[in-house]
Write a protein that holds these residues in place. Structure first.
Motif, PDB file in Angstrom:
ATOM      1  N   ARG A 275       0.708  -1.087   0.134  1.00 26.49           N
ATOM      2  CA  ARG A 275      -0.119  -0.097   0.063  1.00 26.49           C
ATOM      3  C   ARG A 275       0.850   1.179   0.089  1.00 26.49           C
ATOM      4  O   ARG A 275       0.625   2.138  -0.667  1.00 26.49           O
ATOM      5  CB  ARG A 275      -1.049   0.143   1.328  1.00 26.49           C
ATOM      6  N   MET A 276       2.021   1.366   0.680  1.00 27.68           N
ATOM      7  CA  MET A 276       2.930   2.372   0.812  1.00 27.68           C
ATOM      8  C   MET A 276       3.461   2.685  -0.587  1.00 27.68           C
ATOM      9  O   MET A 276       3.530   3.813  -0.961  1.00 27.68           O
ATOM     10  CB  MET A 276       4.020   2.163   1.759  1.00 27.68           C
ATOM     11  N   ILE A 277       3.882   1.529  -1.497  1.00 25.31           N
ATOM     12  CA  ILE A 277       4.373   1.838  -2.634  1.00 25.31           C
ATOM     13  C   ILE A 277       3.421   2.435  -3.482  1.00 25.31           C
ATOM     14  O   ILE A 277       3.690   3.266  -4.327  1.00 25.31           O
ATOM     15  CB  ILE A 277       4.873   0.315  -3.178  1.00 25.31           C
TER      16      ILE A 277
ATOM     17  N   LEU B 136      -0.606 -19.776   4.208  1.00 24.93           N
ATOM     18  CA  LEU B 136       0.202 -18.311   4.416  1.00 24.93           C
ATOM     19  C   LEU B 136       0.459 -17.899   2.879  1.00 24.93           C
ATOM     20  O   LEU B 136       0.655 -16.651   2.930  1.00 24.93           O
ATOM     21  CB  LEU B 136       1.395 -18.835   5.162  1.00 24.93           C
ATOM     22  N   LEU B 137       1.274 -18.627   2.078  1.00 28.58           N
ATOM     23  CA  LEU B 137       1.254 -17.782   0.889  1.00 28.58           C
ATOM     24  C   LEU B 137       0.218 -17.230  -0.020  1.00 28.58           C
ATOM     25  O   LEU B 137       0.128 -15.944  -0.270  1.00 28.58           O
ATOM     26  CB  LEU B 137       1.655 -18.922  -0.470  1.00 28.58           C
ATOM     27  N   ARG B 138      -1.253 -18.102   0.149  1.00 27.85           N
ATOM     28  CA  ARG B 138      -2.430 -17.328  -0.253  1.00 27.85           C
ATOM     29  C   ARG B 138      -2.669 -16.029   0.435  1.00 27.85           C
ATOM     30  O   ARG B 138      -3.033 -15.036  -0.081  1.00 27.85           O
ATOM     31  CB  ARG B 138      -3.490 -18.462  -0.074  1.00 27.85           C
ATOM     32  N   ARG B 139      -2.651 -15.907   1.643  1.00 22.13           N
ATOM     33  CA  ARG B 139      -2.910 -14.887   2.518  1.00 22.13           C
ATOM     34  C   ARG B 139      -2.099 -13.791   2.118  1.00 22.13           C
ATOM     35  O   ARG B 139      -2.265 -12.553   1.888  1.00 22.13           O
ATOM     36  CB  ARG B 139      -2.897 -15.428   4.011  1.00 22.13           C
ATOM     37  N   ILE B 140      -0.705 -14.049   2.038  1.00 22.85           N
ATOM     38  CA  ILE B 140       0.354 -12.900   1.591  1.00 22.85           C
ATOM     39  C   ILE B 140      -0.051 -12.398   0.074  1.00 22.85           C
ATOM     40  O   ILE B 140      -0.059 -10.920   0.032  1.00 22.85           O
ATOM     41  CB  ILE B 140       1.874 -13.625   1.731  1.00 22.85           C
ATOM     42  N   LEU B 141      -0.360 -13.382  -0.916  1.00 23.16           N
ATOM     43  CA  LEU B 141      -0.686 -12.849  -2.034  1.00 23.16           C
ATOM     44  C   LEU B 141      -1.985 -12.039  -2.190  1.00 23.16           C
ATOM     45  O   LEU B 141      -2.179 -10.955  -2.902  1.00 23.16           O
ATOM     46  CB  LEU B 141      -0.959 -14.025  -3.140  1.00 23.16           C
ATOM     47  N   ARG B 142      -2.842 -12.333  -1.471  1.00 19.11           N
ATOM     48  CA  ARG B 142      -4.117 -11.708  -1.361  1.00 19.11           C
ATOM     49  C   ARG B 142      -4.047 -10.201  -0.625  1.00 19.11           C
ATOM     50  O   ARG B 142      -4.591  -9.386  -1.302  1.00 19.11           O
ATOM     51  CB  ARG B 142      -5.197 -12.633  -0.589  1.00 19.11           C
ATOM     52  N   GLU B 143      -3.250 -10.228   0.386  1.00 18.64           N
ATOM     53  CA  GLU B 143      -3.011  -8.781   0.832  1.00 18.64           C
ATOM     54  C   GLU B 143      -2.418  -7.960  -0.162  1.00 18.64           C
ATOM     55  O   GLU B 143      -2.550  -6.923  -0.319  1.00 18.64           O
ATOM     56  CB  GLU B 143      -2.279  -8.964   2.064  1.00 18.64           C
ATOM     57  N   ALA B 144      -1.274  -8.411  -0.926  1.00 16.64           N
ATOM     58  CA  ALA B 144      -0.518  -7.795  -1.808  1.00 16.64           C
ATOM     59  C   ALA B 144      -1.264  -7.246  -2.812  1.00 16.64           C
ATOM     60  O   ALA B 144      -1.283  -6.112  -3.204  1.00 16.64           O
ATOM     61  CB  ALA B 144       0.705  -8.481  -2.200  1.00 16.64           C
ATOM     62  N   VAL B 145      -2.322  -8.028  -3.551  1.00 16.14           N
ATOM     63  CA  VAL B 145      -2.832  -7.638  -4.627  1.00 16.14           C
ATOM     64  C   VAL B 145      -4.068  -6.566  -4.095  1.00 16.14           C
ATOM     65  O   VAL B 145      -4.363  -5.646  -4.953  1.00 16.14           O
ATOM     66  CB  VAL B 145      -3.376  -8.773  -5.402  1.00 16.14           C
ATOM     67  N   ALA B 146      -4.523  -7.035  -3.085  1.00 16.16           N
ATOM     68  CA  ALA B 146      -5.647  -5.978  -2.802  1.00 16.16           C
ATOM     69  C   ALA B 146      -5.188  -4.625  -2.376  1.00 16.16           C
ATOM     70  O   ALA B 146      -5.881  -3.819  -2.670  1.00 16.16           O
ATOM     71  CB  ALA B 146      -6.149  -6.657  -1.403  1.00 16.16           C
TER      72      ALA B 146
ATOM     73  N   LEU C 214      -1.152  -1.262  -9.515  1.00 16.26           N
ATOM     74  CA  LEU C 214       0.179  -1.761  -9.935  1.00 16.26           C
ATOM     75  C   LEU C 214      -0.128  -3.120  -9.953  1.00 16.26           C
ATOM     76  O   LEU C 214      -0.538  -4.044  -8.950  1.00 16.26           O
ATOM     77  CB  LEU C 214       1.077  -1.574  -8.582  1.00 16.26           C
ATOM     78  N   PRO C 215       0.752  -3.854 -11.220  1.00 18.98           N
ATOM     79  CA  PRO C 215       0.482  -5.403 -11.230  1.00 18.98           C
ATOM     80  C   PRO C 215       1.435  -5.930 -10.250  1.00 18.98           C
ATOM     81  O   PRO C 215       2.530  -5.452  -9.738  1.00 18.98           O
ATOM     82  CB  PRO C 215       1.267  -5.802 -12.469  1.00 18.98           C
ATOM     83  N   VAL C 216       1.096  -7.045  -9.520  1.00 18.63           N
ATOM     84  CA  VAL C 216       1.850  -7.802  -8.529  1.00 18.63           C
ATOM     85  C   VAL C 216       2.426  -9.096  -9.293  1.00 18.63           C
ATOM     86  O   VAL C 216       1.580  -9.615  -9.733  1.00 18.63           O
ATOM     87  CB  VAL C 216       1.044  -8.143  -7.305  1.00 18.63           C
TER      88      VAL C 216
ATOM     89  N   GLU D 138      -5.142 -17.811  -8.784  1.00 19.63           N
ATOM     90  CA  GLU D 138      -6.379 -17.639  -8.337  1.00 19.63           C
ATOM     91  C   GLU D 138      -6.519 -16.337  -7.560  1.00 19.63           C
ATOM     92  O   GLU D 138      -7.547 -15.677  -7.618  1.00 19.63           O
ATOM     93  CB  GLU D 138      -6.612 -18.660  -7.254  1.00 19.63           C
ATOM     94  N   GLU D 139      -5.324 -15.757  -7.038  1.00 18.64           N
ATOM     95  CA  GLU D 139      -5.288 -14.622  -6.320  1.00 18.64           C
ATOM     96  C   GLU D 139      -4.905 -13.434  -6.989  1.00 18.64           C
ATOM     97  O   GLU D 139      -4.866 -12.221  -6.449  1.00 18.64           O
ATOM     98  CB  GLU D 139      -4.357 -14.620  -5.186  1.00 18.64           C
ATOM     99  N   GLY D 140      -4.964 -13.368  -8.203  1.00 25.88           N
ATOM    100  CA  GLY D 140      -4.763 -12.139  -8.984  1.00 25.88           C
ATOM    101  C   GLY D 140      -3.188 -11.815  -9.598  1.00 25.88           C
ATOM    102  O   GLY D 140      -3.237 -10.668  -9.815  1.00 25.88           O
ATOM    103  N   VAL D 141      -2.451 -12.676  -9.288  1.00 28.15           N
ATOM    104  CA  VAL D 141      -0.985 -12.247  -9.539  1.00 28.15           C
ATOM    105  C   VAL D 141      -0.830 -12.236 -10.994  1.00 28.15           C
ATOM    106  O   VAL D 141      -1.516 -12.929 -11.812  1.00 28.15           O
ATOM    107  CB  VAL D 141      -0.037 -13.295  -8.904  1.00 28.15           C
ATOM    108  N   ALA D 142      -0.223 -11.308 -11.522  1.00 28.19           N
ATOM    109  CA  ALA D 142      -0.134 -10.804 -12.947  1.00 28.19           C
ATOM    110  C   ALA D 142       0.732 -11.933 -13.756  1.00 28.19           C
ATOM    111  O   ALA D 142       0.768 -11.916 -15.055  1.00 28.19           O
ATOM    112  CB  ALA D 142       0.389  -9.192 -13.029  1.00 28.19           C
TER     113      ALA D 142
END
Length: 369
Positions: A84-86, A121-131, A136-138, A162-166
């Motif tokens: 979010r900061m970025i 844990l991986l899914r939670r991290i990716l979900r937080e990042a994309v959200a 910005l593409p992740v 599934e979590e929207g990673v580009a």
């Protein structure tokens, strides 16, 4: 190749490398050819705490567009705050997440190539990042797994899609392999088959433009990630651009041009570090890579590798035979190699692949890997 809204041609990415892919080196590579050029690994904790060293590491040269930052994190909430900061402060145009680093100080915290074993844990991290990324593409970079008995890349790839990673980049080795042995390009092909809906980039054993074309042809991947192959060879990006555009032309600079690039690299580091002696000391590791294959006496190599100032380095570079042509047979491995006897992991890490608990002291405050 498209990564979110970013058009990438040629489909080439500079791999994040600790102590290597700072702004001066990225600029030299970018001058040779287009693509994505990613920063050194930035820890999410250090970023959200606004660590001064980390804030210096995310500075980009004015010519750098798009700007790519790689983040390392283990705690989903901290990763989300960093992303979010970025996005909110316009610090970059693209965010890559590190799930591939094999070094012990990272894996023993549950990070890097150890983390995809924990699927939830991986899914939670990716979900937080994309959200939290907004427009910005992740993307994510990973390895095949911890070792041959604990492969994770196919599950991780499906979770990412599934979590929207580009896009996903796969270094086709396990963490235990480190940088030894031969990269398993067949794993890249299997990942592409598993997630055809998003770009898959291959990484591992690309020492020449020909290697990149062979990887794409053999695996069906959408692009390539280049790491150790460009050490001392920013010209490789010129070769890659020509190759993907169908041109047989390859850059083969004489030693004089190599010396000029070495001087520019060291001068750029001096501007980056602000303290000349630190910059020259940091540049020493590059000397052998730049001179690989050239005929240079041991005494002069030693002088260049131990220079204590920019003037001293320039004096040594002036002694090189500037007319010496590019040496043949230099498309060979560079940088670190060798396997690990084991991968250091948090206690009990392999007991439950679905566990979501973040290890204590998982979040490092030191950027760079």
């Amino acid at each position: 190749m498209k990564i979110g809204p970013i058009e990438v041609w040629p489909p080439v990415v500079l791999a994040p490398m600790a102590g290597i892919t700072n702004a001066p080196f990225r600029v030299l590579c970018r001058e040779q050819g287009a693509g994505l050029f990613v920063s050194e690994m930035i820890t999410t904790r250090a970023l959200v705490e606004r660590n001064p060293k980390t804030l210096r590491m995310i500075r980009f040269a004015e010519s750098e567009r798009p700007r790519s930052i790689q983040l390392y994190g283990v705690d989903p909430a901290t990763v989300g705050r960093a992303v979010r900061m970025i996005a909110e402060e316009d610090l970059a145009d693209h965010i890559d997440l590190n799930f591939g680093c094999p070094v012990p100080k990272v894996t023993r915290r549950g990070g890097g190539s150890a983390l995809p074993y924990k699927r939830h844990l991986l899914r939670r991290i990716l979900r937080e990042a994309v959200a939290n990324a907004g427009p910005l593409p992740v993307t994510m970079k990973m390895r095949k797994g911890i070792d041959d008995d604990h492969l994770t890349y196919l599950d991780a790839g499906r979770i990412a899609a599934e979590e929207g990673v580009a896009a996903i980049a796969l270094h086709a080795r396990t963490a235990r392999q480190h940088y030894g042995g031969v990269a398993d390009w067949s794993a890249i092909a299997r990942l592409k088959e598993a997630v055809p809906e998003i770009p898959v980039l291959g990484n591992g054993d690309i020492w020449s433009a020909g290697d990149a074309l062979r990887m794409v042809a053999r695996t069906g991947c959408d692009g390539v990630v280049v790491g150790r192959g460009c050490l001392g060879r920013p010209w490789l990006f010129n070769d890659l651009e020509n190759a993907f555009n169908g041109s047989p032309e390859r850059a083969r600079p004489a030693l004089g041009e190599v010396a000029e690039t070495m001087a520019r690299h060291a001068e750029g580091l001096a501007g980056c570090f602000d303290i000349e002696r630190y910059a020259v000391a940091d540049f020493r590791k590059h000397v052998g890579w730049y001179l690989k294959g050239f005929t240079v006496g041991s005494e002069l190599r030693r002088e260049l590798a131990t220079a204590g100032s920019l003037d001293g380095l320039r004096e040594g570079l002036a002694k090189l035979d500037h007319d010496q042509p590019w040496p043949p047979n230099t498309d060979t491995p560079r940088g670190k190699s060798g396997e690990r006897s084991k991968v250091l992991l948090p206690e009990g890490w392999l007991d439950d692949p679905w566990d979501c608990v973040v290890p204590e002291e998982a979040e490092s405050d030191v950027s760079g890997g």
